[in-house]
Design an enzyme around this catalytic site. Structure first.
Site, mmCIF file in Angstrom:
data_model
loop_
_atom_site.group_PDB
_atom_site.id
_atom_site.type_symbol
_atom_site.label_atom_id
_atom_site.label_comp_id
_atom_site.label_asym_id
_atom_site.label_seq_id
_atom_site.Cartn_x
_atom_site.Cartn_y
_atom_site.Cartn_z
ATOM 1 N N SER A 149 0.847 -1.196 0.000
ATOM 2 C CA SER A 149 0.000 0.000 0.000
ATOM 3 C C SER A 149 0.882 1.245 0.000
ATOM 4 O O SER A 149 2.040 1.192 0.442
ATOM 5 C CB SER A 149 -0.865 0.028 1.268
ATOM 6 O OG SER A 149 -1.505 1.276 1.417
ATOM 7 N N TYR A 164 -2.020 -0.952 10.598
ATOM 8 C CA TYR A 164 -2.107 -1.315 9.180
ATOM 9 C C TYR A 164 -0.870 -0.856 8.402
ATOM 10 O O TYR A 164 -0.280 -1.629 7.641
ATOM 11 C CB TYR A 164 -3.373 -0.679 8.598
ATOM 12 C CG TYR A 164 -3.565 -0.891 7.115
ATOM 13 C CD1 TYR A 164 -4.095 -2.086 6.627
ATOM 14 C CD2 TYR A 164 -3.236 0.107 6.188
ATOM 15 C CE1 TYR A 164 -4.284 -2.278 5.263
ATOM 16 C CE2 TYR A 164 -3.426 -0.083 4.831
ATOM 17 C CZ TYR A 164 -3.952 -1.274 4.374
ATOM 18 O OH TYR A 164 -4.135 -1.462 3.021
HETATM 19 P P1 NAD Z 1 -11.504 -6.070 0.158
HETATM 20 O O1 NAD Z 1 -12.159 -5.949 1.467
HETATM 21 O O2 NAD Z 1 -12.361 -6.233 -1.019
HETATM 22 O O3 NAD Z 1 -10.465 -7.272 0.174
HETATM 23 C C1 NAD Z 1 -9.804 -7.691 1.332
HETATM 24 C C2 NAD Z 1 -10.056 -9.163 1.493
HETATM 25 O O4 NAD Z 1 -9.236 -9.662 2.555
HETATM 26 C C3 NAD Z 1 -11.467 -9.516 1.901
HETATM 27 O O5 NAD Z 1 -12.309 -9.687 0.794
HETATM 28 C C4 NAD Z 1 -11.286 -10.813 2.673
HETATM 29 O O6 NAD Z 1 -11.624 -11.916 1.873
HETATM 30 C C5 NAD Z 1 -9.814 -10.870 2.961
HETATM 31 N N1 NAD Z 1 -9.574 -11.106 4.391
HETATM 32 C C6 NAD Z 1 -9.526 -10.205 5.399
HETATM 33 N N2 NAD Z 1 -9.300 -10.841 6.568
HETATM 34 C C7 NAD Z 1 -9.207 -12.173 6.272
HETATM 35 C C8 NAD Z 1 -8.977 -13.329 7.047
HETATM 36 N N3 NAD Z 1 -8.766 -13.263 8.376
HETATM 37 N N4 NAD Z 1 -8.982 -14.538 6.411
HETATM 38 C C9 NAD Z 1 -9.178 -14.630 5.090
HETATM 39 N N5 NAD Z 1 -9.393 -13.546 4.294
HETATM 40 C C10 NAD Z 1 -9.397 -12.343 4.886
HETATM 41 O O7 NAD Z 1 -10.581 -4.787 0.006
HETATM 42 P P2 NAD Z 1 -9.383 -4.410 -0.996
HETATM 43 O O8 NAD Z 1 -9.210 -2.969 -0.850
HETATM 44 O O9 NAD Z 1 -9.596 -4.997 -2.324
HETATM 45 O O10 NAD Z 1 -8.138 -5.093 -0.290
HETATM 46 C C11 NAD Z 1 -7.237 -5.931 -0.979
HETATM 47 C C12 NAD Z 1 -5.815 -5.567 -0.578
HETATM 48 O O11 NAD Z 1 -5.514 -4.270 -1.062
HETATM 49 C C13 NAD Z 1 -5.586 -5.528 0.941
HETATM 50 O O12 NAD Z 1 -4.336 -6.120 1.234
HETATM 51 C C14 NAD Z 1 -5.526 -4.038 1.224
HETATM 52 O O13 NAD Z 1 -4.747 -3.763 2.358
HETATM 53 C C15 NAD Z 1 -4.870 -3.549 -0.047
HETATM 54 N N6 NAD Z 1 -5.006 -2.113 -0.300
HETATM 55 C C16 NAD Z 1 -6.237 -1.567 -0.539
HETATM 56 C C17 NAD Z 1 -6.319 -0.204 -0.769
HETATM 57 C C18 NAD Z 1 -7.646 0.466 -1.034
HETATM 58 O O14 NAD Z 1 -7.682 1.701 -1.079
HETATM 59 N N7 NAD Z 1 -8.713 -0.256 -1.212
HETATM 60 C C19 NAD Z 1 -5.170 0.589 -0.763
HETATM 61 C C20 NAD Z 1 -3.949 -0.009 -0.528
HETATM 62 C C21 NAD Z 1 -3.878 -1.366 -0.299
#
Ligand code: NAD
Ligand code: MG
Length: 302
Positions: free
Chosen positions: A194, A207
């Site tokens: 991130s 985080y």
């Molecule tokens: P999202 O909520 O759609 O995806 C995150 C997924 O993590 C969930 O769908 C869930 O299935 C999984 N998860 C969480 N805890 C879990 C557990 N204990 N066991 C199994 N699965 C688990 O959100 P997203 O934004 O698509 O996140 C995906 C990645 O992108 C993450 O690592 C997040 O930190 C990273 N990210 C997102 C952003 C943003 O702005 N959305 C920015 C930077 C990084």
């Protein structure tokens, strides 16, 4: 001046065109949340992503593949010719089934393996099940993540801190270690970090530390696995419109303005980042390892 020029149909204006822009409605959901309850529902490339056989014959495990960035990656990988297994929490079964239905109707091999990756034994079973059901494994995307904002270190509990580290750091370690039993030369590992690793927010202390860990893990492991012919890279998203943000990732006042501060004036849609994962996974980028590729709407974090 540019805005007055006619835009050819082959171009997407990244600023305004068809992309949702803030303000957004307040829309709190309990963690982990469901895509179908988001307003507006994010674009994961369901109708737009076109593959061109860049991952033909590959076998991929994508954690967090039910929603958000992981769903966009699962769709892109499948349409590029890969067989795909997704992991997610049992509460997210409706989101996972949407992915399974979409991709299986198109004739792709898609395997759904629910379970909590904070458990080491489950992580080992997940990798084994994925490899057995796909008939091998050569592509691992450690993408699942926990982000719950907390305004003060005084209120950040050990339990919450532990849950964030277990999900974002320990699980990546456990899953990767288990996957090495299966990954042949030429395989690729991609870890979702991130911009928070480099520019941490005041309300995401736990985080942002995990995301910095992911960057260090990626760079160190890339060196360790180079002699085995396995590439390890990371994608660092900026603000992306996903359920992570609306289910406790940000306070609702920030959800309303989400993405406003990016030079493009809006959050990214998951479909807009899937191409980076495809590129890092593909044989075309065989000299690329130990890298962090950022997509942040013009901020220039890296
Ligand atoms: P999202 O909520 O759609 O995806 C995150 C997924 O993590 C969930 O769908 C869930 O299935 C999984 N998860 C969480 N805890 C879990 C557990 N204990 N066991 C199994 N699965 C688990 O959100 P997203 O934004 O698509 O996140 C995906 C990645 O992108 C993450 O690592 C997040 O930190 C990273 N990210 C997102 C952003 C943003 O702005 N959305 C920015 C930077 C990084
Ligand atoms: Mg989800």
């Amino acid at each position: 001046m540019n805005s007055k020029k006619t835009i050819p149909v082959s171009l997407n204006d990244p600023r305004v065109d068809t992309f949702p822009t803030p303000p957004f409605e307040q829309q709190k959901q309990p963690f982990p949340g469901l895509v179908s309850k988001m307003i507006p529902v994010p674009d994961h490339g369901e109708t737009s992503y076109k593959g061109s056989s860049r991952l033909k014959g590959r076998k991929a495990l994508v954690t967090g593949g039910d929603s958000g960035i992981g769903r966009a990656v699962a769709i892109a990988f499948a349409r590029e010719g890969a067989d795909v297994a997704i992991n997610y929490l049992p509460d997210e079964e409706p989101d996972a089934q949407d992915v399974v239905n979409l991709l299986s109707k198109e004739g792709h091999k898609i395997v759904a393996i629910p379970g909590d990756i904070r458990d080491e034994k489950f992580c080992q079973r997940l990798v084994k099940d994925a490899a057995e059901q796909l008939g091998g494994l050569d592509l691992l995307v450690n993408n699942a993540g926990r982000q719950q904002f907390c305004n003060s270190i005084k209120d950040l509990t050990t339990e919450a801190f532990d849950a964030t580290f277990k999900t974002n750091v320990y699980a990546m370690f456990w899953i990767t270690k288990a996957a090495l039993e299966y990954l042949p030369r030429g395989s690729a590992i991609i870890n979702t970090s991130s911009v928070q690793a480099f520019l941490p927010s005041d309300n995401l202390l736990d985080y942002s530390q995990t995301k910095a860990s992911i960057v260090a893990f990626t760079k160190g492991l890339a060196k360790q696995l180079a002699p085995e012919g396995i590439r390890v890279n990371s994608v660092a998203p900026g603000p992306y419109w996903t359920v992570l943000q609306t289910s406790g990732g940000q306070p609702q006042e920030k959800v309303e303005k989400f993405g406003e501060q990016a030079p493009l004036g809006r959050p990214g849609q998951p479909a807009e980042i899937a191409g980076m994962y495809v590129a890092l996974a593909s044989n075309e980028n065989s000299y690329t390892s130990g890298q962090v590729w950022c997509s942040d709407g013009g901020t220039g974090t890296l």
